[in-house]
Design a protein around this motif. Sequence first.
Motif, PDB file in Angstrom:
ATOM      1  N   LEU A 100     103.194  -8.257  54.546  1.00 53.03           N
ATOM      2  CA  LEU A 100     102.139  -8.967  55.282  1.00 53.03           C
ATOM      3  C   LEU A 100     102.686  -9.895  56.357  1.00 53.03           C
ATOM      4  O   LEU A 100     101.952 -10.338  57.225  1.00 53.03           O
ATOM      5  N   ALA A 101     103.964 -10.216  56.300  1.00 49.94           N
ATOM      6  CA  ALA A 101     104.559 -11.115  57.297  1.00 49.94           C
ATOM      7  C   ALA A 101     104.775 -10.418  58.632  1.00 49.94           C
ATOM      8  O   ALA A 101     104.983 -11.081  59.640  1.00 49.94           O
ATOM      9  N   GLN A 102     104.702  -9.095  58.636  1.00 46.64           N
ATOM     10  CA  GLN A 102     104.951  -8.341  59.867  1.00 46.64           C
ATOM     11  C   GLN A 102     103.935  -8.717  60.946  1.00 46.64           C
ATOM     12  O   GLN A 102     102.754  -8.893  60.657  1.00 46.64           O
ATOM     13  N   PRO A 103     104.378  -8.822  62.187  1.00 44.07           N
ATOM     14  CA  PRO A 103     103.488  -9.286  63.260  1.00 44.07           C
ATOM     15  C   PRO A 103     102.352  -8.325  63.619  1.00 44.07           C
ATOM     16  O   PRO A 103     101.371  -8.743  64.221  1.00 44.07           O
ATOM     17  N   GLN A 104     102.434  -7.070  63.236  1.00 43.06           N
ATOM     18  CA  GLN A 104     101.374  -6.125  63.616  1.00 43.06           C
ATOM     19  C   GLN A 104     100.072  -6.302  62.838  1.00 43.06           C
ATOM     20  O   GLN A 104      99.040  -5.799  63.229  1.00 43.06           O
ATOM     21  N   TRP A 105     100.101  -7.020  61.716  1.00 45.06           N
ATOM     22  CA  TRP A 105      98.878  -7.211  60.938  1.00 45.06           C
ATOM     23  C   TRP A 105      98.005  -8.259  61.609  1.00 45.06           C
ATOM     24  O   TRP A 105      98.449  -9.358  61.882  1.00 45.06           O
ATOM     25  N   PRO A 106      96.738  -7.932  61.859  1.00 41.08           N
ATOM     26  CA  PRO A 106      95.836  -8.900  62.506  1.00 41.08           C
ATOM     27  C   PRO A 106      95.611 -10.121  61.620  1.00 41.08           C
ATOM     28  O   PRO A 106      95.246  -9.984  60.463  1.00 41.08           O
ATOM     29  N   TYR A 163      94.737 -11.972  44.672  1.00 41.48           N
ATOM     30  CA  TYR A 163      94.548 -12.262  43.248  1.00 41.48           C
ATOM     31  C   TYR A 163      95.701 -11.774  42.388  1.00 41.48           C
ATOM     32  O   TYR A 163      96.468 -10.903  42.776  1.00 41.48           O
ATOM     33  N   CYS A 164      95.765 -12.377  41.206  1.00 43.80           N
ATOM     34  CA  CYS A 164      96.671 -11.972  40.148  1.00 43.80           C
ATOM     35  C   CYS A 164      95.785 -11.591  38.958  1.00 43.80           C
ATOM     36  O   CYS A 164      94.673 -11.112  39.173  1.00 43.80           O
ATOM     37  N   ASP A 165      96.221 -11.836  37.722  1.00 39.25           N
ATOM     38  CA  ASP A 165      95.382 -11.428  36.600  1.00 39.25           C
ATOM     39  C   ASP A 165      94.401 -12.500  36.133  1.00 39.25           C
ATOM     40  O   ASP A 165      93.292 -12.182  35.738  1.00 39.25           O
ATOM     41  N   SER A 166      94.777 -13.791  36.192  1.00 39.59           N
ATOM     42  CA  SER A 166      93.885 -14.834  35.675  1.00 39.59           C
ATOM     43  C   SER A 166      94.353 -16.211  36.126  1.00 39.59           C
ATOM     44  O   SER A 166      95.311 -16.338  36.883  1.00 39.59           O
ATOM     45  N   GLU A 167      93.699 -17.249  35.587  1.00 36.88           N
ATOM     46  CA  GLU A 167      94.026 -18.636  35.920  1.00 36.88           C
ATOM     47  C   GLU A 167      95.396 -19.064  35.438  1.00 36.88           C
ATOM     48  O   GLU A 167      95.901 -20.103  35.834  1.00 36.88           O
ATOM     49  N   VAL A 168      96.001 -18.304  34.552  1.00 31.44           N
ATOM     50  CA  VAL A 168      97.323 -18.669  34.058  1.00 31.44           C
ATOM     51  C   VAL A 168      98.444 -17.946  34.799  1.00 31.44           C
ATOM     52  O   VAL A 168      99.600 -18.033  34.414  1.00 31.44           O
ATOM     53  N   CYS A 169      98.110 -17.278  35.880  1.00 29.82           N
ATOM     54  CA  CYS A 169      99.108 -16.575  36.678  1.00 29.82           C
ATOM     55  C   CYS A 169      99.304 -17.316  38.001  1.00 29.82           C
ATOM     56  O   CYS A 169      98.423 -17.279  38.859  1.00 29.82           O
ATOM     57  N   PRO A 170     100.445 -17.968  38.200  1.00 25.02           N
ATOM     58  CA  PRO A 170     100.672 -18.708  39.438  1.00 25.02           C
ATOM     59  C   PRO A 170     101.044 -17.832  40.635  1.00 25.02           C
ATOM     60  O   PRO A 170     101.099 -18.315  41.755  1.00 25.02           O
ATOM     61  N   HIS A 171     101.270 -16.534  40.416  1.00 30.79           N
ATOM     62  CA  HIS A 171     101.691 -15.655  41.516  1.00 30.79           C
ATOM     63  C   HIS A 171     100.647 -15.547  42.621  1.00 30.79           C
ATOM     64  O   HIS A 171     100.993 -15.463  43.797  1.00 30.79           O
ATOM     65  N   GLY A 172      99.370 -15.538  42.251  1.00 29.88           N
ATOM     66  CA  GLY A 172      98.313 -15.465  43.256  1.00 29.88           C
ATOM     67  C   GLY A 172      98.361 -16.659  44.195  1.00 29.88           C
ATOM     68  O   GLY A 172      98.279 -16.513  45.420  1.00 29.88           O
ATOM     69  N   ALA A 173      98.529 -17.852  43.640  1.00 24.00           N
ATOM     70  CA  ALA A 173      98.598 -19.069  44.459  1.00 24.00           C
ATOM     71  C   ALA A 173      99.820 -19.033  45.366  1.00 24.00           C
ATOM     72  O   ALA A 173      99.743 -19.405  46.548  1.00 24.00           O
ATOM     73  N   HIS A 174     100.927 -18.570  44.848  1.00 24.54           N
ATOM     74  CA  HIS A 174     102.146 -18.488  45.662  1.00 24.54           C
ATOM     75  C   HIS A 174     101.947 -17.506  46.826  1.00 24.54           C
ATOM     76  O   HIS A 174     102.327 -17.796  47.968  1.00 24.54           O
ATOM     77  N   ALA A 175     101.342 -16.373  46.543  1.00 23.25           N
ATOM     78  CA  ALA A 175     101.081 -15.378  47.592  1.00 23.25           C
ATOM     79  C   ALA A 175     100.121 -15.937  48.649  1.00 23.25           C
ATOM     80  O   ALA A 175     100.293 -15.696  49.845  1.00 23.25           O
ATOM     81  N   VAL A 176      99.114 -16.676  48.215  1.00 23.03           N
ATOM     82  CA  VAL A 176      98.158 -17.288  49.144  1.00 23.03           C
ATOM     83  C   VAL A 176      98.887 -18.263  50.067  1.00 23.03           C
ATOM     84  O   VAL A 176      98.672 -18.260  51.285  1.00 23.03           O
ATOM     85  N   LYS A 177      99.768 -19.090  49.517  1.00 21.21           N
ATOM     86  CA  LYS A 177     100.544 -20.031  50.332  1.00 21.21           C
ATOM     87  C   LYS A 177     101.346 -19.290  51.396  1.00 21.21           C
ATOM     88  O   LYS A 177     101.428 -19.723  52.548  1.00 21.21           O
ATOM     89  N   MET A 178     101.948 -18.180  51.003  1.00 17.88           N
ATOM     90  CA  MET A 178     102.740 -17.395  51.947  1.00 17.88           C
ATOM     91  C   MET A 178     101.861 -16.836  53.057  1.00 17.88           C
ATOM     92  O   MET A 178     102.219 -16.918  54.236  1.00 17.88           O
TER      93      MET A 178
END
Length: 145
Positions: free
Chosen positions: A74-80, A88-103
Motif C-alpha cells: 500500500l505504500a507504493q505511489p500508484q495507489w490513489p 481490520y484484524c480479527d477482534s479488539e484484542v488484535c493490535p495489528h489492525g491499529a498498526h496497519a491503520v497508522k501505517m
Amino acid sequence: MRLLPILLFCLVPYLQAQEAPMEVEGAMTVNVLQARYLYERGAIFIDVRPTREWTWGHIHGALHLDLLDHFNDLAQPQWPRQMPLVIYCDSEVCPHGAHAVKMAVSWGYRQVFYFREGYFAWQLLDFPQGKGLAGERLVFSRPAP
C-alpha cells in the motif's frame, strides 16, 4: 510445588491478550454496523491477518495484505490516496489492525477507517463472508490515456 503458584502469578500479565487501542490518530474508528455501511458503498476492506486465518474466513471481497508480508504494498505511489480503506484484524484484542491503520495514515491515505471489532464481529452478525482464496492482492492500474 510452592514455586508453581508464584511462577503462575508472575506469568499472568504475559499470558493475557493485548487489547488494541480504541482509536488511531488520523483515522475514524468504526463499529460493525458502520463497517457494513461502508462495505455496501464500495469501500476497500483490507484484512491484515496471517494467511492461515484469512483462509479460514474473511469479509467477502476483502483484500488480504498480511501485516507481516504484503501490507507495505500500500505504500507504493500508484495507489490513489483518496480510496476509502477499512482495515481490520480479527477482534479488539488484535493490535495489528491499529498498526496497519497508522501505517496507511502515514502513507497519506485520507479516508482510513479502523474496524477495531474486526472479522469476528462481522462473522457474528452473519454478514457476507468468504473462505480460502489465499493470495488475493490489491491490483491498481491507471487508465490508458
